[in-house]
Design a protein around this motif. Structure first.
Motif, PDB file in Angstrom:
ATOM      1  N   ALA A 298      58.166  16.978  -1.227  1.00 55.80           N
ATOM      2  CA  ALA A 298      57.248  17.991  -2.021  1.00 55.80           C
ATOM      3  C   ALA A 298      58.008  18.470  -3.176  1.00 55.80           C
ATOM      4  O   ALA A 298      57.449  18.383  -4.247  1.00 55.80           O
ATOM      5  N   ASN A 299      59.423  18.543  -2.994  1.00 55.06           N
ATOM      6  CA  ASN A 299      60.229  18.850  -4.145  1.00 55.06           C
ATOM      7  C   ASN A 299      60.239  17.888  -5.332  1.00 55.06           C
ATOM      8  O   ASN A 299      60.217  18.405  -6.347  1.00 55.06           O
ATOM      9  N   LEU A 300      60.252  16.813  -4.831  1.00 47.86           N
ATOM     10  CA  LEU A 300      60.374  15.656  -5.710  1.00 47.86           C
ATOM     11  C   LEU A 300      59.218  15.489  -6.542  1.00 47.86           C
ATOM     12  O   LEU A 300      59.048  15.074  -7.732  1.00 47.86           O
TER      13      LEU A 300
ATOM     14  N   PRO B 176      54.965  16.267 -12.454  1.00 49.66           N
ATOM     15  CA  PRO B 176      53.505  16.708 -12.418  1.00 49.66           C
ATOM     16  C   PRO B 176      52.512  15.390 -12.728  1.00 49.66           C
ATOM     17  O   PRO B 176      52.696  14.647 -13.555  1.00 49.66           O
ATOM     18  N   MET B 177      51.603  15.441 -11.679  1.00 51.51           N
ATOM     19  CA  MET B 177      50.384  14.288 -11.805  1.00 51.51           C
ATOM     20  C   MET B 177      51.244  12.801 -11.788  1.00 51.51           C
ATOM     21  O   MET B 177      50.672  12.049 -12.557  1.00 51.51           O
ATOM     22  N   GLY B 178      52.546  12.818 -11.535  1.00 52.35           N
ATOM     23  CA  GLY B 178      53.079  11.533 -11.521  1.00 52.35           C
ATOM     24  C   GLY B 178      53.606  11.032 -12.812  1.00 52.35           C
ATOM     25  O   GLY B 178      54.192   9.989 -13.069  1.00 52.35           O
ATOM     26  N   GLU B 179      53.623  11.960 -13.770  1.00 52.81           N
ATOM     27  CA  GLU B 179      54.249  11.637 -15.060  1.00 52.81           C
ATOM     28  C   GLU B 179      55.730  12.142 -15.306  1.00 52.81           C
ATOM     29  O   GLU B 179      56.244  13.074 -14.669  1.00 52.81           O
ATOM     30  N   ILE B 180      56.528  11.358 -15.832  1.00 50.19           N
ATOM     31  CA  ILE B 180      57.858  11.413 -16.299  1.00 50.19           C
ATOM     32  C   ILE B 180      58.165  12.284 -17.513  1.00 50.19           C
ATOM     33  O   ILE B 180      59.452  12.805 -17.779  1.00 50.19           O
TER      34      ILE B 180
ATOM     35  N   ILE C  56      47.867  21.024 -13.642  1.00 49.11           N
ATOM     36  CA  ILE C  56      49.174  21.689 -13.187  1.00 49.11           C
ATOM     37  C   ILE C  56      49.367  22.871 -12.256  1.00 49.11           C
ATOM     38  O   ILE C  56      50.101  22.798 -11.264  1.00 49.11           O
ATOM     39  N   VAL C  57      48.278  23.542 -12.305  1.00 45.62           N
ATOM     40  CA  VAL C  57      48.176  24.787 -11.409  1.00 45.62           C
ATOM     41  C   VAL C  57      48.007  24.194  -9.990  1.00 45.62           C
ATOM     42  O   VAL C  57      48.686  24.767  -8.953  1.00 45.62           O
ATOM     43  N   GLU C  58      46.960  23.365  -9.764  1.00 44.70           N
ATOM     44  CA  GLU C  58      46.564  22.812  -8.551  1.00 44.70           C
ATOM     45  C   GLU C  58      47.848  22.117  -8.141  1.00 44.70           C
ATOM     46  O   GLU C  58      48.095  22.239  -6.694  1.00 44.70           O
ATOM     47  N   TRP C  59      48.157  21.142  -8.848  1.00 42.11           N
ATOM     48  CA  TRP C  59      49.539  20.490  -8.462  1.00 42.11           C
ATOM     49  C   TRP C  59      50.576  21.543  -7.797  1.00 42.11           C
ATOM     50  O   TRP C  59      51.062  21.286  -6.499  1.00 42.11           O
ATOM     51  N   ASN C  60      51.035  22.514  -8.583  1.00 42.66           N
ATOM     52  CA  ASN C  60      51.957  23.348  -8.346  1.00 42.66           C
ATOM     53  C   ASN C  60      51.549  24.151  -6.908  1.00 42.66           C
ATOM     54  O   ASN C  60      52.450  24.246  -5.828  1.00 42.66           O
TER      55      ASN C  60
END
Length: 196
Positions: free
Chosen positions: A25-27, A32-36, A148-152
């Motif tokens: 989860a931390n990684l 975010p959304m799988g983007e580097i 990003i809000v939903e992701w976090n």
């Protein structure tokens, strides 16, 4: 071998997947959304860099997990009371790790994500004290990273839940170890005195 050792081993086996999920989860929060792109630009929330899930809920939690699982497997001359004292110390390490994970995840959730808004890169929810969590319509303030809000919120809530479970498991072993380390020798003394 007493049932308290078997109980400790089962707690250790329960901690392993929880620790791995915390690390994962931390990684995921780092990408975010799988983007580097955002990690390369340094556009991540400050609390994510404290690695609450990797350090506290993950690596630090492996100490009690391994200690509980290997409890009693050593063929040295330690008695069960000393083994339980060692498991108590490992449980304390686990309590510290799970507390760290919980606190960092909580602060990150209260602060909200770092995102690009109409005013540039900022923390648009930092002043709201977590009230943004109850106002999903305000989440559209963040234009980038998308969602990003939903992701976090999702990943930080997962970390909070895992940290609570890890804390409960380590607390159970702390009580189990203390009771067995303190009471077991007394019980054996009473048995010997009654049989003599």
């Amino acid at each position: 071998m007493c049932c308290s050792v078997g109980f400790a081993r089962s707690l250790g086996l329960a901690l392993l997947p929880l620790a791995l999920c915390c690390i994962l989860a931390n990684l995921l929060l780092l990408f975010p959304m799988g983007e580097i792109t955002y990690i390369e630009m340094g556009r991540l929330s400050t609390y994510i860099w404290y690695f609450g899930g990797v350090g506290g809920g993950g690596v630090l939690m492996l100490v009690p997990a391994v200690a509980f699982i290997t409890l009693g497997k050593c063929s040295c001359c330690w008695n069960e009371s000393l083994m339980m004292c060692g498991s108590v110390l490992a449980a304390v390490v686990g309590l510290v790790g799970s507390t760290y994970c919980f606190v960092i995840s909580g602060f990150a959730l209260l602060q909200g994500p770092l995102c690009f808004t109409s005013r540039g890169w900022s923390y648009p929810f930092a002043e709201k004290g977590g009230r943004y969590l109850l106002q999903p319509e305000s989440w559209s303030l963040c234009l980038q990273p998308v969602n990003i809000v939903e992701w976090n919120v999702t990943l930080l809530c997962v970390l909070l839940g895992l940290a609570v479970l890890e804390f409960i498991i380590c607390l159970l072993q702390l009580v189990n170890g203390l009771v067995n380390a303190v009471c077991r020798p007394c019980c054996y003394k009473q048995e010997y005195s009654l049989n003599a």
